[in-house]
Design a protein around this motif. Structure first.
Motif, PDB file in Angstrom:
ATOM      1  N   GLU A  30      -2.813   5.822  -6.186  1.00 27.24           N
ATOM      2  CA  GLU A  30      -1.683   5.557  -5.056  1.00 27.24           C
ATOM      3  C   GLU A  30      -0.643   4.656  -5.823  1.00 27.24           C
ATOM      4  O   GLU A  30       0.664   4.969  -5.345  1.00 27.24           O
ATOM      5  N   ARG A  39       1.447   6.770  -8.010  1.00 29.60           N
ATOM      6  CA  ARG A  39       2.495   7.530  -7.175  1.00 29.60           C
ATOM      7  C   ARG A  39       3.398   7.098  -6.643  1.00 29.60           C
ATOM      8  O   ARG A  39       4.717   7.520  -6.765  1.00 29.60           O
ATOM      9  N   GLU A  42      -6.243   0.816   0.403  1.00 34.09           N
ATOM     10  CA  GLU A  42      -5.398   1.723  -0.348  1.00 34.09           C
ATOM     11  C   GLU A  42      -4.260   2.107   0.461  1.00 34.09           C
ATOM     12  O   GLU A  42      -4.191   1.873   1.607  1.00 34.09           O
ATOM     13  N   ASP A  52      -0.457   8.337   1.875  1.00 35.64           N
ATOM     14  CA  ASP A  52       0.662   9.356   1.381  1.00 35.64           C
ATOM     15  C   ASP A  52       1.694   8.680   2.162  1.00 35.64           C
ATOM     16  O   ASP A  52       3.033   8.876   1.953  1.00 35.64           O
TER      17      ASP A  52
END
Length: 611
Positions: free
Chosen positions: A180, A183, A431, A434
């Motif tokens: 993540e 990303r 974490e 999105d």
């Protein structure tokens, strides 16, 4: 076959290893065998042609290498008449034959298996009676490009790398960056270039000087492929750890990249891509690791080459070399007139503020900000990485800023953008989702200041969150509750992060309190400075030094003066202070009321026990 099914099948090989191998060592077998089977399938259609070409050129006394590459139609070849299917036909000699088969690959591929220490795994599997079973298992799956294209194969291999990194989470942080985080960095790297990157046939280069297992390069490639399937990202990297290097190189080979672009070695002491320039760059260098091992080479380059080398702006203290990687990336940027570059690098908090004016760290920050190279710094949540729980920051650096960003730096505090993981992996307990990544990307892309509005109920528990940019309507507080506002994105002119450190002198006096003046040279007739009363003050660049001095110093020390020769300019990014919001403590009455309630409750419990 999709990549999930493929990786599940390959993962089942690990069942054979259980007992003879520790879980954390499964990857040492599965990863090189996956690569070997893929290459075996890729070379199958041209096998006969390559062998015929090899025999002919050997007989003619010619260097066969360029002819074999052309015959194979790939960037590699194998000159053995064996393949994996033939190997399992001779069970008694499978160990010797497998070793010979691997040795017959072209040098770049041989290097991958040597870095994997594959020969040692062959010996171990043979002694455990597992070599034939494992080889047979891999022969049973078709990894030919017609069955599994490069994209699917790359995804499968990435999935395997991720799983094995999680199994060995005690060392994963050294070679593996959470997906993540990558990303987010890739989003920030590409978001301002969407118009360019969606053009047909666009080709761009990307580089990672601390490539690890190649995760950053792979995610960048996947992102661009999703954005524009016709675009091509040529990948370059360098990695110090042998096993990580082998995995990265194998991953690039599987994806159809030129593995010559992936170099082994220490980036700081032996630049594997000397004089090369790149469009995009990504890096997650080791945090807080000293660079004493390469100090001699780094200092030599700094002193002999200055700004013609990589470390011209300055050298950080030997205890933390992360800023050296940032300087290395700066040296790899394309000149602005040739299109420029943008890079993202993950650093801990130290490079933001360590070192006073004139220190190596401050001089590096000064170079970045005075040359208007920092686009943004994003604060990440703690506990995001496998081997450390400290605060980390993503720096986005570019020499082709859009007009709106010129002369400014954006700071985004996303430290509260996280969810707790179901299962911790080493130090990694949190974490980013999105949605979190999308929020940070949007704030960066819009280049706006923003607030985080947290809605709290009557018991002061969080019930909702809202990201507010200019013009957004704030949420309404529930009955008995409140809405808490904290800054989320802030924009500052570069000079707001700079200051001058001035030296304040006070006169030296004799026993009677009289000022002692100099009798020779430049100091003749001037007050002598008392070193014990010497002090320093940091004056913001936005304010005139003498204005500050008259207001902040002279009222308290009328005999003081500024030692102009010692004035130094420094820069720092006091991230936490810039986002701090003061919350008034509760009143004494509220605290007394709470204490009275607790005391009454304890008293009632004691009386109940005594009854």
């Amino acid at each position: 076959m999709n990549h999930q099914n493929l990786s599940s099948f390959i993962w089942s090989v690990a069942d054979l290893l259980r007992g003879d191998y520790k879980q954390s060592d499964y990857g040492k077998v599965v990863l090189p065998f996956t690569v070997l089977r893929r290459l075996d399938c890729v070379l199958e259609p041209t096998k006969a042609k390559v062998l015929a070409e090899f025999a002919a050129k050997k007989k003619a006394g010619l260097n066969p290498d360029p002819f074999l590459l052309r015959a194979s139609g790939q960037s590699f070849y194998n000159t053995s008449d064996l393949d994996l299917r033939k190997l399992i036909g001779d069970q008694d000699h499978i160990s010797q034959n497998l070793y010979a088969y691997v040795q017959a690959f072209s040098p770049a591929v041989r290097d991958i298996f040597e870095r994997f220490s594959f020969s040692a795994q062959i010996d171990k599997l043979a002694k455990s009676g597992l070599l034939y079973l494992v080889t047979e298992k891999f022969v049973g799956i078709d990894l030919h490009p017609e069955a599994v294209d490069n994209h699917e194969m790359g995804l499968a291999f990435e999935e395997l790398i991720r799983k094995f990194a999680e199994l060995s989470n005690e060392t994963a942080g050294e070679h593996f960056t959470p997906r993540e985080v990558i990303r987010l960095m890739v989003n920030l790297l590409f978001v301002e270039d969407d118009d360019v990157l969606t053009k047909p046939g666009v080709v761009r280069t990307i580089y990672d000087p601390t490539a690890g297992t190649g995760g950053m390069l792979s995610v960048a490639g996947e992102h661009l492929a999703a954005l524009n399937p016709q675009a091509r990202l040529t990948m370059f990297g360098q990695e110090l750890n042998d096993e990580s290097y082998a995995i990265c190189k194998a991953d690039m080979l599987i994806k159809g990249q030129d593995v010559a672009n992936i170099v082994a070695g220490n980036t700081l002491s032996e630049d594997g891509h000397a004089h090369a320039k790149f469009d995009y760059m990504l890096s997650n260098p080791p945090f807080g690791v000293e660079w004493k091992k390469v100090e001699k080479e780094v200092r030599k380059e700094y002193e002999s080459q200055g700004f013609n080398g990589r470390f011209g702006p300055g050298l950080p203290r030997v205890s933390d070399g992360s800023l050296l990687f940032l300087l290395h990336l700066l040296s790899k940027m394309r000149p602005a007139q040739d299109g420029g570059s943008r890079f993202g690098i993950v650093l801990n908090g130290s490079p933001l503020f360590t070192g006073g004016a004139g220190s190596g760290e401050s001089e590096i920050r000064r170079y970045l900000l005075e040359n208007d190279l920092v686009e943004a710094i994003i604060g990440l949540p703690t506990d995001m990485f496998y081997n450390t729980g400290i605060s980390t920051y993503v720096w986005i650096v570019s020499n082709r800023k859009p007009n709106a960003r010129k002369g400014k730096v954006q700071l985004i505090d996303s430290s509260s953008f996280w969810q707790r993981m179901r299962k911790s992996l080493g130090s990694k307990r949190k974490e980013m989702t999105d949605a979190h990544i999308a929020d940070v990307t949007r704030l960066f892309g819009l280049f706006v200041e923003a607030q985080l509005a947290t809605v709290l109920d009557a018991e002061d528990k969080e019930i909702a969150r809202h990201v507010l940019v200019a013009g957004d309507k704030p949420p309404v507080a529930p009955e008995g509750g409140r809405v808490k506002f904290v800054p989320l994105s802030r924009i500052f002119p570069n000079e707001a992060l700079g200051y001058r450190t001035i030296t304040i002198e006070r006169p030296l006096r004799d026993d009677k309190g009289n000022i002692i003046v100099g009798t020779k040279g430049k100091t003749k007739g001037k007050p002598q400075a008392d070193s014990e009363l010497r002090d320093t003050e940091n004056v913001p660049l936005s304010e005139a030094v003498h204005t500050y001095f008259r207001r902040e110093v002279l009222p308290y020390a009328p005999d003081a003066w500024i030692n102009e020769e010692n004035t130094k300019t420094g820069y720092e990014v006091p991230f936490t202070r810039l986002f701090y919001v003061f919350e008034a403590p509760r009143t004494l009455g509220e605290i007394d009321a709470d204490l009275a309630q607790v005391t009454a409750r304890i008293k009632a419990m004691i009386e109940g026990l005594a009854a």
